[in-house]
Motif scaffolding. Structure first.
Motif, PDB file in Angstrom:
ATOM      1  N   ASP A  73       1.265  -4.994  -9.009  1.00 23.52           N
ATOM      2  CA  ASP A  73       1.398  -3.751  -8.248  1.00 23.52           C
ATOM      3  C   ASP A  73       0.244  -2.782  -8.478  1.00 23.52           C
ATOM      4  O   ASP A  73       0.303  -1.631  -8.060  1.00 23.52           O
ATOM      5  CB  ASP A  73       2.746  -3.083  -8.553  1.00 23.52           C
ATOM      6  CG  ASP A  73       2.864  -2.714 -10.036  1.00 23.52           C
ATOM      7  OD1 ASP A  73       1.857  -2.856 -10.764  1.00 23.52           O
ATOM      8  OD2 ASP A  73       3.952  -2.281 -10.459  1.00 23.52           O
ATOM      9  N   THR A  74      -0.818  -3.265  -9.141  1.00 21.12           N
ATOM     10  CA  THR A  74      -1.954  -2.355  -9.371  1.00 21.12           C
ATOM     11  C   THR A  74      -2.959  -2.388  -8.216  1.00 21.12           C
ATOM     12  O   THR A  74      -3.939  -1.655  -8.228  1.00 21.12           O
ATOM     13  CB  THR A  74      -2.720  -2.744 -10.661  1.00 21.12           C
ATOM     14  OG1 THR A  74      -3.304  -4.045 -10.488  1.00 21.12           O
ATOM     15  CG2 THR A  74      -1.802  -2.766 -11.870  1.00 21.12           C
ATOM     16  N   LEU A  75      -2.703  -3.277  -7.243  1.00 17.15           N
ATOM     17  CA  LEU A  75      -3.757  -3.540  -6.251  1.00 17.15           C
ATOM     18  C   LEU A  75      -3.609  -2.778  -4.943  1.00 17.15           C
ATOM     19  O   LEU A  75      -4.534  -2.752  -4.131  1.00 17.15           O
ATOM     20  CB  LEU A  75      -3.795  -5.055  -5.951  1.00 17.15           C
ATOM     21  CG  LEU A  75      -4.046  -5.941  -7.179  1.00 17.15           C
ATOM     22  CD1 LEU A  75      -3.842  -7.406  -6.838  1.00 17.15           C
ATOM     23  CD2 LEU A  75      -5.454  -5.713  -7.703  1.00 17.15           C
ATOM     24  N   ALA A  76      -2.432  -2.192  -4.731  1.00 16.75           N
ATOM     25  CA  ALA A  76      -2.197  -1.501  -3.450  1.00 16.75           C
ATOM     26  C   ALA A  76      -1.213  -0.363  -3.680  1.00 16.75           C
ATOM     27  O   ALA A  76      -0.427  -0.393  -4.632  1.00 16.75           O
ATOM     28  CB  ALA A  76      -1.624  -2.502  -2.437  1.00 16.75           C
ATOM     29  N   PRO A  77      -1.225   0.653  -2.802  1.00 22.15           N
ATOM     30  CA  PRO A  77      -0.222   1.717  -2.939  1.00 22.15           C
ATOM     31  C   PRO A  77       1.189   1.141  -2.810  1.00 22.15           C
ATOM     32  O   PRO A  77       1.382   0.071  -2.210  1.00 22.15           O
ATOM     33  CB  PRO A  77      -0.539   2.637  -1.753  1.00 22.15           C
ATOM     34  CG  PRO A  77      -1.943   2.307  -1.349  1.00 22.15           C
ATOM     35  CD  PRO A  77      -2.151   0.860  -1.685  1.00 22.15           C
ATOM     36  N   LYS A  78       2.160   1.865  -3.342  1.00 23.37           N
ATOM     37  CA  LYS A  78       3.556   1.389  -3.352  1.00 23.37           C
ATOM     38  C   LYS A  78       4.019   0.986  -1.950  1.00 23.37           C
ATOM     39  O   LYS A  78       3.780   1.717  -0.976  1.00 23.37           O
ATOM     40  CB  LYS A  78       4.440   2.529  -3.879  1.00 23.37           C
ATOM     41  CG  LYS A  78       5.760   2.071  -4.411  1.00 23.37           C
ATOM     42  CD  LYS A  78       6.416   3.219  -5.177  1.00 23.37           C
ATOM     43  CE  LYS A  78       7.779   2.949  -5.707  1.00 23.37           C
ATOM     44  NZ  LYS A  78       8.442   1.751  -5.533  1.00 23.37           N
TER      45      LYS A  78
END
Ligand SMILES: Cc1cc2nc3c(=O)[nH]c(=O)nc-3n(C[C@H](O)[C@H](O)[C@H](O)COP(=O)(O)OP(=O)(O)OC[C@H]3O[C@@H](n4cnc5c(N)ncnc54)[C@H](O)[C@@H]3O)c2cc1C
Length: 490
Positions: free
Chosen positions: A359-364
């Motif tokens: 989940d670090t690669l794109a906004p929620k």
């Protein structure tokens, strides 16, 4: 203290810089681009983060060796996750997912290709032996044909099968052409067709199935950043926006480099981590490289290239981490792209969907999708500025019609495209051939640029265009070999 200049902050340059800084050398890394990582750099597209290039990480033992050479435990600097399943394979008439387990895979293959389960187990068993015999060859320098008399080579050579291709070798185990493709698409990591790649590269599928594939939290580009941090902690320096214009040579000895801004830097040793063919042609006087004239470089057989789509989506698809979509006539596709430098309409595509596990690669609630289409390099006559728009639409049509990404177009909120010409112009890659000089047998071992340059003293070569070859593990291996040679020769 001995000084070293490393040209290029890609994986090869950085790994070498780390190993040498840990051995006590004063290391300066000079990078032409505004950021580190080269073809493996982190790419920002809006709020989304992508790996520009590598997404398949295998054989992490070699990476661990690099960190261990600097007394760094990999677990302290990177979060690695072993992938299970490995990947989804989509053929026109069937689809299956291979696992990180040989027994599971034997059952999966048996269910789709009756009679193949035992053949697969035999294949894996035989490959283990080939891997054991061949990998020592790739861990040592290969400076001349005399090396063929080395003990490791004499014992490994019978396993190289130089006159056979990957596909030839697989045909000994499997009848179904599609199954052969399922176990040979990895030849594209070398930028080659499995019908031309030397038989020894059947070990690529073996290594994935036997030793696994890994994801690195934040993307594989984080490896470069872990290298960079450790280099700086050992008083090494890394300067970006610092292009090397020319290798400075006196009496066949390298003494330093001239930078794009006209200033000069001197060092005892120069390591070239930039793309070998590109750097030679543009930054080393032809008189100083007798084995690598421009004519020879232009005549090298080079890999295919990649058309890239980095898409920011307003949703997360519950789809596999790696998916390969095979063209209807895959054999013709690889022949066209890798051998004839032409692009057929019937495409093959690789899709990387890392957000569900990272989940670090794109906004929620959003995700980044990386799409790679193997295409000809810039030696083809394709006008990429013109072609990229229709190729994008063609790729989206294929993905929407043959995968679970049925409504992909409706969810694209950001996009970036990269063509072979961009790889050449913006990443300084010879002919936009992203997987470097091809790995046909005539360009391997003593025929591939060695890790110690022969015509100019004090120059060492690392990266995918040198021995042992392209791909992250082999690139790290080139760094291990070069660092050892440099130390030995002091
Ligand atoms: C799309 C794509 C997908 C790939 N997928 C995989 C994969 O899944 N797994 C895998 O193992 N491998 C993969 N690879 C192959 C390979 O691992 C990477 O390309 C890798 O980044 C190559 O590393 P390198 O160090 O040889 O060169 P590079 O990454 O190209 O680094 C060279 C560096 O030198 C710099 N430089 C060039 N000229 C100069 C100059 N004159 N002065 C200063 N600096 C200079 C460049 O800017 C660059 O930073 C992929 C490659 C691409 C492009």
């Amino acid at each position: 203290m001995k000084s070293v200049i490393v040209v290029g902050a890609g994986p090869g340059g950085l790994a070498t810089a780390l190993l040498l800084s840990a051995k006590g050398y004063q290391v300066s890394v000079l990078e032409k681009a505004h950021t580190i990582g080269g073809r493996s750099k982190r790419l920002h597209v809006g709020d989304f983060k992508f790996d520009s290039g590598p997404t398949f990480l295998m054989q992490i033992d070699i990476l661990k060796k690099v960190f261990a050479g600097a007394s760094v435990a990999i677990e302290d600097v990177l979060t690695l996750e072993r992938l299970n399943p490995l990947y989804a394979l989509i053929f026109p008439d069937k689809r299956f997912i291979l696992k990180d387990n040989v027994d599971d895979n034997a059952k999966i293959l048996e269910s789709h290709y009756p009679g193949s389960g035992d053949a697969y187990k035999k294949f894996m068993h035989d490959q283990a032996k080939i891997f054991d015999k061949v990998s020592p060859i790739l861990q040592k320098p290969f400076m001349s044909r005399l090396n063929f008399f080395r003990k490791d080579i004499l014992s490994g050579f019978p396993y190289l099968h130089p006159l056979q291709s990957v596909a030839d070798r697989l045909k000994r185990y499997f009848k179904d052409e599609q199954l052969i493709h399922a176990l040979s698409f990895q030849s594209k990591y070398l930028g080659m067709s499995p019908y031309k790649a030397p038989a020894v590269f059947t070990i690529l599928a073996y290594m994935e199935h036997a030793f696994g594939l890994y994801h690195v939290k934040g993307g594989l580009n984080r490896i470069n950043h872990a290298f960079a941090k450790a280099i700086q902690q050992r008083d090494g320096t890394i300067e970006t926006n610092t292009g090397v214009k020319k290798l400075l040579v006196e009496n066949k000895k390298a003494i330093g480099v001239e930078l794009d801004d006209g200033t000069t830097r001197h060092a005892d040793t120069i390591v070239i981590g930039a793309d070998f063919a590109h750097f030679m042609k543009h930054h080393v006087d032809e008189d100083n490289r007798k084995n690598y004239s421009n004519k020879r470089i232009d005549n090298y057989d080079v890999s295919l290239s990649a058309f890239m789509m980095y898409l920011g989506l307003d949703k997360i698809y519950d789809a596999p981490h790696h998916t390969i979509v095979f063209s209807k006539d895959y054999k013709t596709y690889v022949k066209n792209v890798a051998e004839e430098n032409t692009l057929p309409d019937d495409l093959s595509v690789y899709i990387h969907n890392p957000t569900p596990r990272d989940d670090t690669l794109a906004p929620k609630g959003k995700s980044g999708l990386y799409i790679l289409v193997p295409v000809p390099n810039v030696k083809s006559s394709i006008d990429w500025e013109e072609r990229k728009i229709s190729l994008k639409e063609q790729t989206l049509d294929l993905i929407e019609s043959r995968t679970e990404y049925k409504d992909l177009r409706n969810h694209i909120i950001e996009e970036k495209l990269l063509t072979p010409k961009d790889w050449q112009d913006d990443y300084y890659v010879h002919a936009g051939a992203v997987f470097n000089l091809s790995h046909r047998f005539g360009q391997m071992l003593h025929k591939r640029p060695p890790n110690q340059f022969k015509s100019i003293q004090n120059v060492y070569l690392v990266g995918g265009g040198t021995h042992p070859g392209s791909g992250l593990p082999t690139i790290y291996q080139s760094s291990l070999i070069a660092a050892e040679l440099i130390d030995k020769n002091q």
